[in-house]
Scaffold this motif. Structure first.
Motif, PDB file in Angstrom:
ATOM      1  N   SER A 234       0.840  -1.197   0.000  1.00  0.00           N
ATOM      2  CA  SER A 234       0.000   0.000   0.000  1.00  0.00           C
ATOM      3  C   SER A 234       0.876   1.248   0.000  1.00  0.00           C
ATOM      4  O   SER A 234       2.084   1.166  -0.096  1.00  0.00           O
ATOM      5  CB  SER A 234      -0.911  -0.020   1.234  1.00  0.00           C
ATOM      6  OG  SER A 234      -0.133  -0.104   2.415  1.00  0.00           O
ATOM      7  N   PHE A 235       0.237   2.399   0.141  1.00  0.00           N
ATOM      8  CA  PHE A 235       0.970   3.654   0.264  1.00  0.00           C
ATOM      9  C   PHE A 235       0.236   4.548   1.248  1.00  0.00           C
ATOM     10  O   PHE A 235      -0.943   4.367   1.534  1.00  0.00           O
ATOM     11  CB  PHE A 235       1.110   4.361  -1.093  1.00  0.00           C
ATOM     12  CG  PHE A 235      -0.134   5.074  -1.546  1.00  0.00           C
ATOM     13  CD1 PHE A 235      -0.308   6.428  -1.293  1.00  0.00           C
ATOM     14  CD2 PHE A 235      -1.135   4.391  -2.214  1.00  0.00           C
ATOM     15  CE1 PHE A 235      -1.465   7.077  -1.700  1.00  0.00           C
ATOM     16  CE2 PHE A 235      -2.286   5.033  -2.631  1.00  0.00           C
ATOM     17  CZ  PHE A 235      -2.453   6.379  -2.367  1.00  0.00           C
ATOM     18  N   GLY A 236       0.970   5.507   1.773  1.00  0.00           N
ATOM     19  CA  GLY A 236       0.381   6.485   2.672  1.00  0.00           C
ATOM     20  C   GLY A 236       0.964   7.855   2.415  1.00  0.00           C
ATOM     21  O   GLY A 236       2.169   8.000   2.194  1.00  0.00           O
ATOM     22  N   LEU A 237       0.097   8.849   2.420  1.00  0.00           N
ATOM     23  CA  LEU A 237       0.489  10.241   2.256  1.00  0.00           C
ATOM     24  C   LEU A 237       0.252  10.951   3.580  1.00  0.00           C
ATOM     25  O   LEU A 237      -0.842  10.865   4.144  1.00  0.00           O
ATOM     26  CB  LEU A 237      -0.349  10.899   1.151  1.00  0.00           C
ATOM     27  CG  LEU A 237      -0.139  12.396   0.938  1.00  0.00           C
ATOM     28  CD1 LEU A 237       1.265  12.687   0.410  1.00  0.00           C
ATOM     29  CD2 LEU A 237      -1.202  12.950  -0.012  1.00  0.00           C
ATOM     30  N   VAL A 238       1.281  11.633   4.065  1.00  0.00           N
ATOM     31  CA  VAL A 238       1.186  12.382   5.308  1.00  0.00           C
ATOM     32  C   VAL A 238       1.699  13.797   5.071  1.00  0.00           C
ATOM     33  O   VAL A 238       2.314  14.089   4.040  1.00  0.00           O
ATOM     34  CB  VAL A 238       1.983  11.706   6.451  1.00  0.00           C
ATOM     35  CG1 VAL A 238       1.488  10.282   6.684  1.00  0.00           C
ATOM     36  CG2 VAL A 238       3.479  11.715   6.180  1.00  0.00           C
ATOM     37  N   SER A 239       1.449  14.658   6.026  1.00  0.00           N
ATOM     38  CA  SER A 239       2.080  15.969   6.082  1.00  0.00           C
ATOM     39  C   SER A 239       2.899  16.013   7.356  1.00  0.00           C
ATOM     40  O   SER A 239       2.525  15.401   8.365  1.00  0.00           O
ATOM     41  CB  SER A 239       1.041  17.091   6.111  1.00  0.00           C
ATOM     42  OG  SER A 239       0.368  17.163   4.887  1.00  0.00           O
ATOM     43  N   CYS A 240       4.012  16.729   7.299  1.00  0.00           N
ATOM     44  CA  CYS A 240       4.864  16.891   8.472  1.00  0.00           C
ATOM     45  C   CYS A 240       5.182  18.366   8.643  1.00  0.00           C
ATOM     46  O   CYS A 240       5.463  19.058   7.660  1.00  0.00           O
ATOM     47  CB  CYS A 240       6.182  16.133   8.308  1.00  0.00           C
ATOM     48  SG  CYS A 240       5.992  14.357   8.063  1.00  0.00           S
ATOM     49  N   THR A 241       5.121  18.837   9.872  1.00  0.00           N
ATOM     50  CA  THR A 241       5.565  20.187  10.178  1.00  0.00           C
ATOM     51  C   THR A 241       6.679  20.104  11.202  1.00  0.00           C
ATOM     52  O   THR A 241       6.690  19.213  12.055  1.00  0.00           O
ATOM     53  CB  THR A 241       4.429  21.090  10.704  1.00  0.00           C
ATOM     54  OG1 THR A 241       3.922  20.534  11.918  1.00  0.00           O
ATOM     55  CG2 THR A 241       3.308  21.228   9.701  1.00  0.00           C
ATOM     56  N   VAL A 242       7.622  21.017  11.085  1.00  0.00           N
ATOM     57  CA  VAL A 242       8.782  21.051  11.974  1.00  0.00           C
ATOM     58  C   VAL A 242       8.885  22.463  12.540  1.00  0.00           C
ATOM     59  O   VAL A 242       8.763  23.443  11.811  1.00  0.00           O
ATOM     60  CB  VAL A 242      10.072  20.678  11.208  1.00  0.00           C
ATOM     61  CG1 VAL A 242      11.295  20.796  12.106  1.00  0.00           C
ATOM     62  CG2 VAL A 242       9.970  19.266  10.644  1.00  0.00           C
ATOM     63  N   SER A 243       9.113  22.540  13.863  1.00  0.00           N
ATOM     64  CA  SER A 243       9.242  23.836  14.512  1.00  0.00           C
ATOM     65  C   SER A 243      10.271  23.753  15.627  1.00  0.00           C
ATOM     66  O   SER A 243      10.148  22.880  16.484  1.00  0.00           O
ATOM     67  CB  SER A 243       7.891  24.256  15.083  1.00  0.00           C
ATOM     68  OG  SER A 243       7.967  25.531  15.657  1.00  0.00           O
ATOM     69  N   PRO A 244      11.296  24.637  15.637  1.00  0.00           N
ATOM     70  CA  PRO A 244      11.665  25.549  14.571  1.00  0.00           C
ATOM     71  C   PRO A 244      11.848  24.787  13.267  1.00  0.00           C
ATOM     72  O   PRO A 244      12.084  23.592  13.260  1.00  0.00           O
ATOM     73  CB  PRO A 244      12.982  26.166  15.031  1.00  0.00           C
ATOM     74  CG  PRO A 244      13.035  25.959  16.508  1.00  0.00           C
ATOM     75  CD  PRO A 244      12.217  24.727  16.759  1.00  0.00           C
ATOM     76  N   GLY A 245      11.733  25.524  12.164  1.00  0.00           N
ATOM     77  CA  GLY A 245      11.687  24.933  10.838  1.00  0.00           C
ATOM     78  C   GLY A 245      12.841  24.023  10.487  1.00  0.00           C
ATOM     79  O   GLY A 245      13.959  24.163  10.996  1.00  0.00           O
ATOM     80  N   PHE A 246      12.558  23.085   9.589  1.00  0.00           N
ATOM     81  CA  PHE A 246      13.540  22.099   9.152  1.00  0.00           C
ATOM     82  C   PHE A 246      14.681  22.762   8.396  1.00  0.00           C
ATOM     83  O   PHE A 246      14.480  23.651   7.576  1.00  0.00           O
ATOM     84  CB  PHE A 246      12.891  21.051   8.253  1.00  0.00           C
ATOM     85  CG  PHE A 246      13.857  20.008   7.775  1.00  0.00           C
ATOM     86  CD1 PHE A 246      14.196  18.948   8.581  1.00  0.00           C
ATOM     87  CD2 PHE A 246      14.461  20.122   6.536  1.00  0.00           C
ATOM     88  CE1 PHE A 246      15.103  17.996   8.156  1.00  0.00           C
ATOM     89  CE2 PHE A 246      15.369  19.184   6.096  1.00  0.00           C
ATOM     90  CZ  PHE A 246      15.698  18.117   6.910  1.00  0.00           C
ATOM     91  N   ASP A 247      15.885  22.282   8.675  1.00  0.00           N
ATOM     92  CA  ASP A 247      17.087  22.671   7.951  1.00  0.00           C
ATOM     93  C   ASP A 247      17.962  21.429   7.884  1.00  0.00           C
ATOM     94  O   ASP A 247      18.162  20.755   8.898  1.00  0.00           O
ATOM     95  CB  ASP A 247      17.809  23.800   8.689  1.00  0.00           C
ATOM     96  CG  ASP A 247      18.949  24.394   7.894  1.00  0.00           C
ATOM     97  OD1 ASP A 247      19.883  23.624   7.539  1.00  0.00           O
ATOM     98  OD2 ASP A 247      18.928  25.602   7.638  1.00  0.00           O
ATOM     99  N   PHE A 248      18.469  21.098   6.688  1.00  0.00           N
ATOM    100  CA  PHE A 248      19.296  19.896   6.563  1.00  0.00           C
ATOM    101  C   PHE A 248      20.521  19.938   7.468  1.00  0.00           C
ATOM    102  O   PHE A 248      21.078  18.891   7.797  1.00  0.00           O
ATOM    103  CB  PHE A 248      19.691  19.641   5.101  1.00  0.00           C
ATOM    104  CG  PHE A 248      18.650  18.853   4.347  1.00  0.00           C
ATOM    105  CD1 PHE A 248      18.498  17.491   4.562  1.00  0.00           C
ATOM    106  CD2 PHE A 248      17.811  19.475   3.439  1.00  0.00           C
ATOM    107  CE1 PHE A 248      17.528  16.748   3.889  1.00  0.00           C
ATOM    108  CE2 PHE A 248      16.835  18.756   2.751  1.00  0.00           C
ATOM    109  CZ  PHE A 248      16.696  17.387   2.982  1.00  0.00           C
TER     110      PHE A 248
END
Length: 161
Positions: A119-133
């Motif tokens: 199967s597959f799944g679609l999600v949303s992710c939020t990062v705080s403080p914001g994501f930085d590699f």
């Protein structure tokens, strides 16, 4: 019937270094200074998709990450807490213990995969403080096994190297 390919194309998803597919959808203009003295956007958001046997391999970031189930099947989010492997089932079957949203605390080793590999799944992710590699660290399999030998079977499966 919508497929993983449909969402990858329609949402413009690309391959993520940890595994799966993603697209950044929001980056706040406002900045904050994180605990390490680095400026980061206040928050960021992405779409993230796993399909079949794709895995988001063990990694950690220096910010809290919130996951929100959007479409498709259930994802397993695996994380290490106090030397124990914990699992969150991110999906829409709340009557059977799944959750629509989950939080992974900053600096926590975690990974994800499909509960059902067909199967597959679609999600949303939020990062705080914001994501930085710069705040992103992929697990080194042998180092993680050395510190968590009781988890070696899952680490063998869910780490890249």
């Amino acid at each position: 019937m919508k497929t993983a390919k449909y969402f990858i194309e329609k949402l413009g998803l690309q391959t993520h270094p940890e595994g799966g597919f993603y697209k950044e959808t929001y980056r706040a203009k406002e900045e904050v200074e994180n605990e390490h003295g680095n400026k980061r956007n206040l928050t960021t958001a992405i779409y993230f998709l796993l399909e079949n046997d794709n895995k988001s391999h063990f990694h950690k970031i220096k910010s809290d990450e919130l996951w929100f189930h959007q479409f498709g099947a259930t994802l397993e989010i695996l994380y290490i807490e106090k030397d124990e492997l914990k699992t969150i089932y991110l999906g829409n079957d709340v009557e059977n213990g799944e959750v629509l949203q989950a939080t992974i605390p900053a600096n926590t080793w975690f990974a994800s995969r499909m509960k059902n590999y067909e199967s597959f799944g679609l999600v949303s992710c939020t990062v705080s403080p914001g994501f930085d590699f710069a705040d992103f660290e992929m697990a080194k399999k042998q180092e993680l096994i050395k510190t968590h030998p009781q988890l070696s079977a899952v680490l063998e499966e869910m780490c890249l190297d």
